[in-house]
Design a protein around this motif. Structure first.
Motif, short mmCIF file in Angstrom:
data_model
loop_
_atom_site.label_atom_id
_atom_site.label_comp_id
_atom_site.label_asym_id
_atom_site.label_seq_id
_atom_site.Cartn_x
_atom_site.Cartn_y
_atom_site.Cartn_z
N GLU A 151 13.34 -3.60 2.85
CA GLU A 151 12.43 -4.21 1.87
C GLU A 151 11.05 -3.56 1.95
N GLY A 152 10.56 -3.34 3.17
CA GLY A 152 9.26 -2.71 3.33
C GLY A 152 9.25 -1.28 2.83
N VAL A 153 10.35 -0.55 3.08
CA VAL A 153 10.45 0.83 2.62
C VAL A 153 10.46 0.88 1.10
N LEU A 154 11.17 -0.03 0.46
CA LEU A 154 11.21 -0.04 -1.00
C LEU A 154 9.82 -0.32 -1.59
N ARG A 155 9.09 -1.24 -1.00
CA ARG A 155 7.74 -1.51 -1.48
C ARG A 155 6.85 -0.27 -1.35
N SER A 156 6.93 0.36 -0.19
CA SER A 156 6.13 1.56 0.04
C SER A 156 6.58 2.71 -0.85
N PHE A 157 7.89 2.78 -1.10
CA PHE A 157 8.42 3.85 -1.94
C PHE A 157 7.93 3.72 -3.37
N ARG A 158 7.81 2.49 -3.87
CA ARG A 158 7.29 2.28 -5.22
C ARG A 158 5.84 2.74 -5.32
N GLN A 159 5.06 2.48 -4.27
CA GLN A 159 3.69 2.97 -4.26
C GLN A 159 3.64 4.49 -4.21
N TYR A 160 4.54 5.06 -3.45
CA TYR A 160 4.65 6.53 -3.35
C TYR A 160 5.01 7.11 -4.71
N GLN A 161 6.00 6.52 -5.39
CA GLN A 161 6.36 6.96 -6.74
C GLN A 161 5.18 6.88 -7.69
N LYS A 162 4.45 5.77 -7.59
CA LYS A 162 3.32 5.55 -8.48
C LYS A 162 2.28 6.65 -8.30
N ARG A 163 2.02 7.02 -7.05
CA ARG A 163 1.05 8.08 -6.79
C ARG A 163 1.55 9.42 -7.32
N LEU A 164 2.84 9.71 -7.10
CA LEU A 164 3.40 10.97 -7.60
C LEU A 164 3.37 11.04 -9.12
N ALA A 165 3.57 9.88 -9.75
CA ALA A 165 3.61 9.85 -11.22
C ALA A 165 2.23 9.69 -11.82
N GLY A 166 1.20 9.71 -11.02
CA GLY A 166 -0.14 9.56 -11.54
C GLY A 166 -0.40 8.17 -12.08
N ALA A 167 0.27 7.17 -11.45
CA ALA A 167 0.10 5.76 -11.82
C ALA A 167 0.56 5.46 -13.24
N ARG A 168 1.47 6.29 -13.79
CA ARG A 168 2.03 5.99 -15.11
C ARG A 168 3.23 5.08 -14.92
N GLU A 169 3.05 3.80 -15.11
CA GLU A 169 4.08 2.82 -14.81
C GLU A 169 5.38 3.09 -15.56
N ARG A 170 5.27 3.60 -16.79
CA ARG A 170 6.49 3.81 -17.57
C ARG A 170 7.40 4.86 -16.96
N LYS A 218 6.68 5.03 8.02
CA LYS A 218 5.51 5.76 8.50
C LYS A 218 5.21 6.96 7.59
N LEU A 219 6.26 7.69 7.21
CA LEU A 219 6.09 8.85 6.36
C LEU A 219 5.55 8.46 4.98
N LEU A 220 6.09 7.39 4.42
CA LEU A 220 5.65 6.95 3.09
C LEU A 220 4.17 6.56 3.10
N ARG A 221 3.76 5.82 4.12
CA ARG A 221 2.36 5.42 4.20
C ARG A 221 1.46 6.62 4.37
N SER A 222 1.90 7.57 5.19
CA SER A 222 1.10 8.76 5.42
C SER A 222 1.03 9.63 4.17
N GLU A 223 2.18 9.87 3.53
CA GLU A 223 2.21 10.73 2.35
C GLU A 223 1.47 10.09 1.17
#
Length: 246
Positions: A151-170, A218-223
């Motif tokens: 569950e924690g990894v999925l939450r962090s992964f969504r934040q990671y995706q958001k950063r990679l996508a430039g916060a474009r939610e769509r 750890k990697l997701l938070r760091s990246e």
């Protein structure tokens, strides 16, 4: 201990269970492997093992060329991997199930496979037209608190995706698009993150699912922290690896 002997396909990338692997086969040793796999009935699994190259070349030198005009051509199943091929490979790999093996008119092959099971490399045989290996199937132990970690990894992964996508939610996958089974989460995230090959290999060979998820957290938070200061980057595909040159 359950062991199996399978054809061995070394790559410069890491294959995870559940990851789709497209291959463009043109070297003779791997063409021979595919011809052998085609002898397996269509209703049975056409399996081979993928290991990551530690020291060597995915494609063997077949003729002198740039940048070295004096390069010595190499032949045989172990070309490019030295006198003792097992030393050239990481010790943990993944079995691939070839759903599609299509031969082209020129004798090359188009292959689409999916990673299934982790295996430990026990020995390598270079006596035939292609490498084969004795492999030990590795269990998927959950470890401690795998569910909560997922569950924690999925939450962090969504934040990671958001950063990679430039916060474009769509452009993000919704919660319904992501799995919640800890093992699937651990491999999906390992495959999707923009990490170097040694780090991906470390995740593949984690002793249990919980350990892999802890490392990923750890990697997701760091990246995520690092890419906050970078320009917008395109989101990577979640279940598809790069096309191998071989």
């Amino acid at each position: 201990m359950t062991t199996v002997r399978l054809p061995l396909f070394p790559l410069n990338s890491v294959l995870f269970p559940g990851l789709v692997l497209p291959l463009n086969i043109f070297e003779e040793r791997y063409r021979a492997m595919m011809r052998e796999l085609l002898k397996t009935p269509e209703d049975e699994s056409r399996r081979f093992a993928v290991v990551t190259i530690r020291d060597g070349h995915e494609v063997a030198t077949t003729s002198p060329g740039l940048p070295d005009q004096t390069a010595v051509p190499e032949r045989g199943p172990a070309a490019g991997f030295g006198d003792d091929p097992i030393k050239a490979f990481h010790g943990v790999g993944c079995v691939a199930d070839a759903a599609t093996v299509r031969e082209r008119p020129d004798g090359t092959f188009e292959v689409l496979a999916t990673g299934t099971t982790r295996v430990r490399l026990l020995s390598v045989d270079a006596s035939g037209p292609f490498l084969t290996a004795e492999l030990e199937e590795l269990p998927e132990d959950p470890g401690d608190e795998a569910g909560a970690l997922a569950e924690g990894v999925l939450r962090s992964f969504r934040q990671y995706q958001k950063r990679l996508a430039g916060a474009r939610e769509r452009s993000l996958a919704t919660g319904a698009d992501l799995p919640d089974e800890p093992s699937v989460v651990s491999y999906l995230v390992a495959a999707a993150m923009m990490l170097d090959t040694p780090t991906k290999q470390r995740l593949l060979q984690a002793p249990d699912i919980a350990s892999r998820l802890r490392d990923e957290l750890k990697l997701l938070r760091s990246e995520t922290s690092i890419i906050r200061s970078l320009p917008s980057l395109p989101a990577s595909e979640l279940t598809r690896g790069p096309m191998s040159l071989n």
